[in-house]
Design a protein around this motif. Structure first.
Motif, PDB file in Angstrom:
ATOM      1  N   GLY A  14      40.391  -1.229 -22.599  1.00  0.00           N
ATOM      2  CA  GLY A  14      41.550  -2.096 -22.430  1.00  0.00           C
ATOM      3  C   GLY A  14      42.802  -1.242 -22.364  1.00  0.00           C
ATOM      4  N   VAL A  15      43.700  -1.531 -21.441  1.00  0.00           N
ATOM      5  CA  VAL A  15      44.945  -0.771 -21.293  1.00  0.00           C
ATOM      6  C   VAL A  15      46.106  -1.616 -21.792  1.00  0.00           C
ATOM      7  N   VAL A  16      46.866  -1.064 -22.727  1.00  0.00           N
ATOM      8  CA  VAL A  16      48.038  -1.738 -23.286  1.00  0.00           C
ATOM      9  C   VAL A  16      49.283  -1.029 -22.791  1.00  0.00           C
ATOM     10  N   GLY A  17      50.165  -1.776 -22.111  1.00  0.00           N
ATOM     11  CA  GLY A  17      51.352  -1.185 -21.519  1.00  0.00           C
ATOM     12  C   GLY A  17      51.130  -0.999 -20.039  1.00  0.00           C
ATOM     13  N   TYR A  37      34.961   1.816 -17.681  1.00  0.00           N
ATOM     14  CA  TYR A  37      35.081   0.513 -17.009  1.00  0.00           C
ATOM     15  C   TYR A  37      36.334  -0.182 -17.527  1.00  0.00           C
ATOM     16  N   LEU A  38      37.248  -0.503 -16.639  1.00  0.00           N
ATOM     17  CA  LEU A  38      38.457  -1.233 -17.031  1.00  0.00           C
ATOM     18  C   LEU A  38      38.086  -2.683 -17.284  1.00  0.00           C
ATOM     19  N   ALA A  39      38.220  -3.113 -18.551  1.00  0.00           N
ATOM     20  CA  ALA A  39      37.782  -4.452 -18.941  1.00  0.00           C
ATOM     21  C   ALA A  39      38.916  -5.450 -19.054  1.00  0.00           C
ATOM     22  N   ALA A  40      40.136  -4.992 -19.368  1.00  0.00           N
ATOM     23  CA  ALA A  40      41.261  -5.911 -19.552  1.00  0.00           C
ATOM     24  C   ALA A  40      42.556  -5.118 -19.638  1.00  0.00           C
ATOM     25  N   VAL A  41      43.686  -5.818 -19.428  1.00  0.00           N
ATOM     26  CA  VAL A  41      45.005  -5.195 -19.538  1.00  0.00           C
ATOM     27  C   VAL A  41      45.908  -6.085 -20.391  1.00  0.00           C
ATOM     28  N   CYS A  42      46.968  -5.477 -20.907  1.00  0.00           N
ATOM     29  CA  CYS A  42      47.861  -6.206 -21.806  1.00  0.00           C
ATOM     30  C   CYS A  42      49.273  -5.641 -21.704  1.00  0.00           C
ATOM     31  N   ASP A  43      50.258  -6.518 -21.739  1.00  0.00           N
ATOM     32  CA  ASP A  43      51.661  -6.117 -21.777  1.00  0.00           C
ATOM     33  C   ASP A  43      52.471  -7.308 -22.273  1.00  0.00           C
ATOM     34  N   ALA A  44      53.614  -7.037 -22.897  1.00  0.00           N
ATOM     35  CA  ALA A  44      54.475  -8.123 -23.363  1.00  0.00           C
ATOM     36  C   ALA A  44      55.134  -8.870 -22.207  1.00  0.00           C
ATOM     37  N   SER A  45      55.171  -8.265 -21.023  1.00  0.00           N
ATOM     38  CA  SER A  45      55.800  -8.883 -19.862  1.00  0.00           C
ATOM     39  C   SER A  45      54.803  -9.750 -19.097  1.00  0.00           C
ATOM     40  N   PRO A  46      55.012 -11.063 -19.023  1.00  0.00           N
ATOM     41  CA  PRO A  46      54.122 -11.923 -18.231  1.00  0.00           C
ATOM     42  C   PRO A  46      54.086 -11.521 -16.757  1.00  0.00           C
ATOM     43  N   LEU A  48      54.358  -8.459 -15.430  1.00  0.00           N
ATOM     44  CA  LEU A  48      53.474  -7.309 -15.253  1.00  0.00           C
ATOM     45  C   LEU A  48      52.015  -7.697 -15.449  1.00  0.00           C
ATOM     46  N   VAL A  49      51.742  -8.513 -16.466  1.00  0.00           N
ATOM     47  CA  VAL A  49      50.366  -8.917 -16.734  1.00  0.00           C
ATOM     48  C   VAL A  49      49.780  -9.676 -15.549  1.00  0.00           C
ATOM     49  N   GLU A  50      50.509 -10.643 -15.072  1.00  0.00           N
ATOM     50  CA  GLU A  50      49.988 -11.485 -13.989  1.00  0.00           C
ATOM     51  C   GLU A  50      49.658 -10.660 -12.746  1.00  0.00           C
ATOM     52  N   ARG A  51      50.581  -9.817 -12.346  1.00  0.00           N
ATOM     53  CA  ARG A  51      50.409  -9.112 -11.068  1.00  0.00           C
ATOM     54  C   ARG A  51      49.462  -7.918 -11.174  1.00  0.00           C
ATOM     55  N   VAL A  52      49.525  -7.189 -12.288  1.00  0.00           N
ATOM     56  CA  VAL A  52      48.640  -6.036 -12.438  1.00  0.00           C
ATOM     57  C   VAL A  52      47.200  -6.489 -12.690  1.00  0.00           C
ATOM     58  N   ALA A  53      47.026  -7.509 -13.516  1.00  0.00           N
ATOM     59  CA  ALA A  53      45.674  -8.023 -13.760  1.00  0.00           C
ATOM     60  C   ALA A  53      45.044  -8.528 -12.464  1.00  0.00           C
ATOM     61  N   LYS A  54      45.832  -9.172 -11.645  1.00  0.00           N
ATOM     62  CA  LYS A  54      45.322  -9.659 -10.355  1.00  0.00           C
ATOM     63  C   LYS A  54      44.918  -8.496  -9.456  1.00  0.00           C
ATOM     64  N   ARG A  55      45.735  -7.430  -9.452  1.00  0.00           N
ATOM     65  CA  ARG A  55      45.439  -6.277  -8.605  1.00  0.00           C
ATOM     66  C   ARG A  55      44.104  -5.647  -8.981  1.00  0.00           C
ATOM     67  N   TYR A  56      43.821  -5.562 -10.298  1.00  0.00           N
ATOM     68  CA  TYR A  56      42.595  -4.901 -10.747  1.00  0.00           C
ATOM     69  C   TYR A  56      41.459  -5.890 -11.053  1.00  0.00           C
ATOM     70  N   GLU A  57      41.736  -7.171 -10.862  1.00  0.00           N
ATOM     71  CA  GLU A  57      40.724  -8.219 -11.027  1.00  0.00           C
ATOM     72  C   GLU A  57      40.093  -8.184 -12.414  1.00  0.00           C
TER      73      GLU A  57
END
Length: 352
Positions: A14-17, A37-46, A48-57
């Motif tokens: 999991g990547v934070v930031g 294996y990239l399993a999940a991402v996290c950030d305080a910014s909605p 960044l989370v929405e767009r980066v998570a979508k990019r990496y599925e």
């Protein structure tokens, strides 16, 4: 959850930031690194989370507690150093191994706290000094014993000014920016002297210890011209009693320059490094006086961020050592603080 030595992989990460360094370095590396294996991402910014998570599925979260509740083995903390302590602590207490960007924390006590918690929990802690995983640097480290006790050494790290933005624009992937986050970060970076020394000093001082050896005491001075800062210093080597000098300049109005010259009783080791996003191994030349020969191997292009992740995965999955580990991270922060203290006192000798 994977515990050390329990599985051949992959390491579920999991990547934070999700700021710039994550988007241009760490996240692309997860797509290439073996046993990761990239399993999940996290950030305080909605945003960044929405767009980066979508990019990496992958799933994205704005709360680290939600991320830590996922089926992950480890966390990569890629946030500013002031948040490393709470985030790394949360991850370790949740039973996750941690790879944290350099510096390990924004002060020595925070770095010590993270390191102690990792040791007590039996979890792996690695600091993101990715330059250790440059194959040129790895080769240089292997060759050090051949040049004998070190008499004198120099290290330099000069960040380019006007040339950096267009170079990065050429090399970097398109990044997602949250302007509100950028404004907040600008307030923390306003103390430019402190910010630059911590950011760049973490690389230089870990490199000195890794390639040259432990430094017992340091003397340093700082010069400023406008927004440009330059630190020059000298350290006394603990093992040989030799001297190691260093320069950190941010910025210089020229090309990027970075490297080491190490002179021992039997030879010379030269290391010339490149802007890291060139993904180019350092050029190394080893001169042995007794043989009157110089060896300069070729390594090809490499990605130190990918190699760093692979080293972290091996440490977790095969129960091996981390490099650099928590104690290395603590000493690097001590080195930064010693240089800051010495420079503020006009070059007074400070013990590290």
């Amino acid at each position: 959850m994977t515990t050390a030595g329990a599985s051949p992989g992959p390491l579920r990460l999991g990547v934070v930031g999700l700021g710039r360094i994550a988007q241009v370095a760490h996240l692309p590396a997860t797509t290439k690194a073996d046993r990761v294996y990239l399993a999940a991402v996290c950030d305080a910014s909605p945003t960044l989370v929405e767009r980066v998570a979508k990019r990496y599925e992958v799933p994205g979260f704005t709360d680290i507690g939600q991320l830590l509740g996922e089926d992950i083995d480890a966390v990569l903390v890629a946030t500013p150093d002031r948040s490393h302590l709470p985030l790394a602590t949360s991850a370790l207490r949740a039973g996750k191994h941690v790879l944290v960007e350099k510096p390990l924390a924004d002060d020595v006590s925070g770095a010590e706290e993270i390191t102690l918690l990792a040791a007590q929990s039996g979890l792996k802690l690695q600091v993101g000094a990715m330059k250790r995983h440059d194959p040129g640097v790895e080769y240089a480290k292997m060759c050090l014993p051949r040049i004998g006790p070190i008499v004198t050494a120099q290290a330099w790290y000069r960040v380019m000014a006007a040339l950096r933005p267009p170079t990065e624009a050429t090399l970097f992937p398109k990044t997602v920016v949250d302007e509100a986050v950028r404004e907040v970060e600008a307030t923390y970076k306003a103390d430019r002297e402190r910010y630059l020394l911590a950011t760049h000093g973490a690389h230089v001082f870990d490199g000195i210890r890794h390639l040259i050896g432990e430094v017992a005491t340091v003397r340093a001075e700082v010069a400023q011209m406008g927004k440009d800062f330059s630190w020059h210093g000298t350290g006394r080597l603990a093992a040989s009693g030799g001297l190691a000098s260093f320069e950190i300049s941010a910025n210089v109005h020229a090309q990027w320059a970075e490297g080491f010259d190490v002179y021992g009783a039997s030879g010379h080791l030269s290391v010339r490094s490149f802007f890291p996003f060139f993904r180019r191994a350092s050029e190394v030349a080893l001169f042995i006086e007794g043989d009157a020969t110089t060896t300069s191997p070729s390594f090809g292009d490499t990605d130190p961020y990918e190699r760093q992740l692979e080293a972290f995965a091996r440490a977790v999955l095969d129960d091996g050592p981390t490099s650099p580990g928590g104690e290395d991270g603590v000493v690097a922060v001590r080195f930064i603080e010693a240089v800051r203290t010495s420079a503020a006192a006009g070059g007074e000798e400070v013990r590290i």
